[in-house]
Design a protein around this motif. Structure first.
Motif, PDB file in Angstrom:
ATOM      1  N   HIS A   1     -83.639 -10.050  17.168  1.00 62.50           N
ATOM      2  CA  HIS A   1     -83.210  -8.649  17.098  1.00 62.50           C
ATOM      3  C   HIS A   1     -81.802  -8.581  16.519  1.00 62.50           C
ATOM      4  CE1 HIS A   1     -86.300  -6.600  19.722  1.00 62.50           C
ATOM      5  NE2 HIS A   1     -86.644  -7.871  19.759  1.00 62.50           N
ATOM      6  N   ASP A   2     -81.450  -7.426  15.994  1.00 61.51           N
ATOM      7  CA  ASP A   2     -80.119  -7.242  15.430  1.00 61.51           C
ATOM      8  C   ASP A   2     -79.090  -6.991  16.534  1.00 61.51           C
ATOM      9  OD1 ASP A   2     -81.036  -7.541  12.844  1.00 61.51           O
ATOM     10  OD2 ASP A   2     -81.101  -5.389  12.435  1.00 61.51           O
ATOM     11  N   TYR A   3     -77.872  -7.425  16.258  1.00 60.21           N
ATOM     12  CA  TYR A   3     -76.746  -7.131  17.142  1.00 60.21           C
ATOM     13  C   TYR A   3     -75.575  -6.703  16.277  1.00 60.21           C
ATOM     14  CZ  TYR A   3     -74.966 -11.798  15.927  1.00 60.21           C
ATOM     15  OH  TYR A   3     -74.513 -12.899  15.249  1.00 60.21           O
ATOM     16  N   LEU A   4     -74.621  -6.035  16.897  1.00 57.70           N
ATOM     17  CA  LEU A   4     -73.423  -5.552  16.211  1.00 57.70           C
ATOM     18  C   LEU A   4     -72.228  -6.394  16.623  1.00 57.70           C
ATOM     19  CD1 LEU A   4     -73.893  -1.725  16.927  1.00 57.70           C
ATOM     20  CD2 LEU A   4     -74.775  -3.052  14.989  1.00 57.70           C
ATOM     21  N   ILE A   5     -71.335  -6.622  15.685  1.00 51.20           N
ATOM     22  CA  ILE A   5     -70.032  -7.221  15.972  1.00 51.20           C
ATOM     23  C   ILE A   5     -68.999  -6.158  15.594  1.00 51.20           C
ATOM     24  CG2 ILE A   5     -68.357  -9.041  15.483  1.00 51.20           C
ATOM     25  CD1 ILE A   5     -70.631 -10.806  14.555  1.00 51.20           C
ATOM     26  N   LEU A   6     -68.080  -5.906  16.531  1.00 50.76           N
ATOM     27  CA  LEU A   6     -67.085  -4.867  16.278  1.00 50.76           C
ATOM     28  C   LEU A   6     -65.833  -5.108  17.095  1.00 50.76           C
ATOM     29  CD1 LEU A   6     -67.535  -2.036  18.654  1.00 50.76           C
ATOM     30  CD2 LEU A   6     -69.605  -3.323  18.163  1.00 50.76           C
ATOM     31  N   ALA A   7     -64.772  -4.482  16.666  1.00 47.09           N
ATOM     32  CA  ALA A   7     -63.515  -4.505  17.432  1.00 47.09           C
ATOM     33  C   ALA A   7     -63.629  -3.451  18.527  1.00 47.09           C
ATOM     34  CB  ALA A   7     -62.332  -4.198  16.522  1.00 47.09           C
ATOM     35  N   TRP A   8     -63.279  -3.859  19.752  1.00 44.95           N
ATOM     36  CA  TRP A   8     -63.383  -2.963  20.909  1.00 44.95           C
ATOM     37  C   TRP A   8     -62.061  -2.943  21.654  1.00 44.95           C
ATOM     38  CZ3 TRP A   8     -65.988   0.769  23.086  1.00 44.95           C
ATOM     39  CH2 TRP A   8     -65.836   1.007  24.452  1.00 44.95           C
TER      40      TRP A   8
ATOM     41  N   CYS B   1     -76.068  -4.941  21.466  1.00 40.44           N
ATOM     42  CA  CYS B   1     -77.411  -4.849  20.912  1.00 40.44           C
ATOM     43  C   CYS B   1     -77.384  -3.727  19.876  1.00 40.44           C
ATOM     44  CB  CYS B   1     -78.436  -4.505  21.999  1.00 40.44           C
ATOM     45  SG  CYS B   1     -78.663  -5.762  23.274  1.00 40.44           S
ATOM     46  N   ALA B   2     -77.948  -3.966  18.694  1.00 39.61           N
ATOM     47  CA  ALA B   2     -77.977  -2.916  17.671  1.00 39.61           C
ATOM     48  C   ALA B   2     -78.936  -1.806  18.069  1.00 39.61           C
ATOM     49  CB  ALA B   2     -78.369  -3.501  16.328  1.00 39.61           C
ATOM     50  N   ASP B   3     -80.039  -2.176  18.709  1.00 39.67           N
ATOM     51  CA  ASP B   3     -81.019  -1.198  19.172  1.00 39.67           C
ATOM     52  C   ASP B   3     -80.605  -0.678  20.535  1.00 39.67           C
ATOM     53  OD1 ASP B   3     -82.637  -1.711  16.908  1.00 39.67           O
ATOM     54  OD2 ASP B   3     -83.565  -3.418  17.937  1.00 39.67           O
ATOM     55  N   GLU B   4     -81.114   0.472  20.876  1.00 36.75           N
ATOM     56  CA  GLU B   4     -80.814   1.034  22.192  1.00 36.75           C
ATOM     57  C   GLU B   4     -81.229   0.041  23.277  1.00 36.75           C
ATOM     58  OE1 GLU B   4     -82.080   4.904  24.789  1.00 36.75           O
ATOM     59  OE2 GLU B   4     -81.940   5.097  22.618  1.00 36.75           O
ATOM     60  N   CYS B   5     -80.366  -0.136  24.248  1.00 34.84           N
ATOM     61  CA  CYS B   5     -80.658  -0.989  25.391  1.00 34.84           C
ATOM     62  C   CYS B   5     -80.258  -0.245  26.646  1.00 34.84           C
ATOM     63  CB  CYS B   5     -79.951  -2.346  25.288  1.00 34.84           C
ATOM     64  SG  CYS B   5     -78.140  -2.263  25.212  1.00 34.84           S
ATOM     65  N   ARG B   6     -80.814  -0.653  27.754  1.00 39.34           N
ATOM     66  CA  ARG B   6     -80.521   0.014  29.024  1.00 39.34           C
ATOM     67  C   ARG B   6     -79.133  -0.379  29.510  1.00 39.34           C
ATOM     68  NH1 ARG B   6     -85.140   0.211  33.128  1.00 39.34           N
ATOM     69  NH2 ARG B   6     -85.569   1.899  31.716  1.00 39.34           N
ATOM     70  N   ALA B   7     -78.338   0.608  29.843  1.00 41.17           N
ATOM     71  CA  ALA B   7     -76.995   0.335  30.374  1.00 41.17           C
ATOM     72  C   ALA B   7     -77.111  -0.470  31.659  1.00 41.17           C
ATOM     73  CB  ALA B   7     -76.266   1.645  30.639  1.00 41.17           C
ATOM     74  N   ALA B   8     -76.252  -1.447  31.797  1.00 38.35           N
ATOM     75  CA  ALA B   8     -76.223  -2.224  33.039  1.00 38.35           C
ATOM     76  C   ALA B   8     -75.813  -1.307  34.180  1.00 38.35           C
ATOM     77  CB  ALA B   8     -75.236  -3.376  32.913  1.00 38.35           C
ATOM     78  N   LYS B   9     -76.517  -1.399  35.282  1.00 40.10           N
ATOM     79  CA  LYS B   9     -76.114  -0.654  36.471  1.00 40.10           C
ATOM     80  C   LYS B   9     -74.962  -1.411  37.119  1.00 40.10           C
ATOM     81  CE  LYS B   9     -80.524   1.417  37.339  1.00 40.10           C
ATOM     82  NZ  LYS B   9     -81.518   1.838  38.264  1.00 40.10           N
ATOM     83  N   PRO B  10     -73.952  -0.693  37.589  1.00 39.57           N
ATOM     84  CA  PRO B  10     -72.874  -1.391  38.290  1.00 39.57           C
ATOM     85  C   PRO B  10     -73.465  -2.260  39.406  1.00 39.57           C
ATOM     86  CG  PRO B  10     -72.277   0.887  37.919  1.00 39.57           C
ATOM     87  CD  PRO B  10     -73.726   0.749  37.534  1.00 39.57           C
ATOM     88  N   SER B  11     -72.999  -3.489  39.487  1.00 39.90           N
ATOM     89  CA  SER B  11     -73.567  -4.444  40.422  1.00 39.90           C
ATOM     90  C   SER B  11     -72.487  -5.341  41.001  1.00 39.90           C
ATOM     91  CB  SER B  11     -74.603  -5.306  39.693  1.00 39.90           C
ATOM     92  OG  SER B  11     -75.046  -6.366  40.505  1.00 39.90           O
TER      93      SER B  11
END
Length: 155
Positions: A51-58, A76-86
């Motif tokens: 799958h595609d992923y993005l590299i960026l300055a954050w 992840c370049a495609d939509e992914c589920r946000a991690a739930k705080p854990s």
């Protein structure tokens, strides 16, 4: 004290995916995940193989004060589920050690809080830092490349 590991905010990630611009206003890079781990700072998992992923300055800060570090991350370049705080250390944290730093409410490093911690010791060290009322959050960064990994908040 309860702690929570958190990923990047979903609204900011959606904007990055839509606009394809990083913290500097530069175009994000798109690559294909092949033969390696590309940990997404939104879902706190690895981009699936092929799958595609993005590299960026954050820059994980609201302001641009002298302590507002910017660095490279993967998403992840495609939509992914946000991690739930854990309270559990994210599975993507697989290196032997990481840098932990405590920041004040005005997003400045509280001197003396930076430490390289072995991965199994991260929760205990984050709890210790967050016991200090001056510390609003703890950021976890790569010990080898200083890349932002995730944030730890009081639970």
């Amino acid at each position: 004290m309860e702690i929570q590991f958190t990923g990047l905010p979903a609204a900011q990630v959606a904007r990055i995916r839509k606009d394809r611009l990083d913290a500097y206003g530069n175009p994000v890079e798109v690559h294909r995940a092949q033969g390696g781990a590309y940990p997404c700072r939104h879902c706190l998992g690895n981009t699936p193989e092929g799958h595609d992923y993005l590299i960026l300055a954050w820059r994980p800060f609201r302001s641009t004060n002298p302590y507002a570090e910017t660095g490279p991350i993967f998403l992840c370049a495609d939509e992914c589920r946000a991690a739930k705080p854990s309270s559990q250390v994210p599975a993507m944290l697989r290196a032997p050690s990481y840098i932990l730093r405590g920041y004040t409410e005005d997003e400045r490093i509280l001197y003396g809080t930076g430490r390289i911690a072995q991965t199994p010791d991260i929760p205990a060290h984050a709890r210790d830092l967050l016991e200090d009322p001056q510390i609003a959050f703890v950021d976890i960064r790569s010990a080898s490349n200083n890349c932002f990994q995730c944030r730890v908040l009081r639970g």
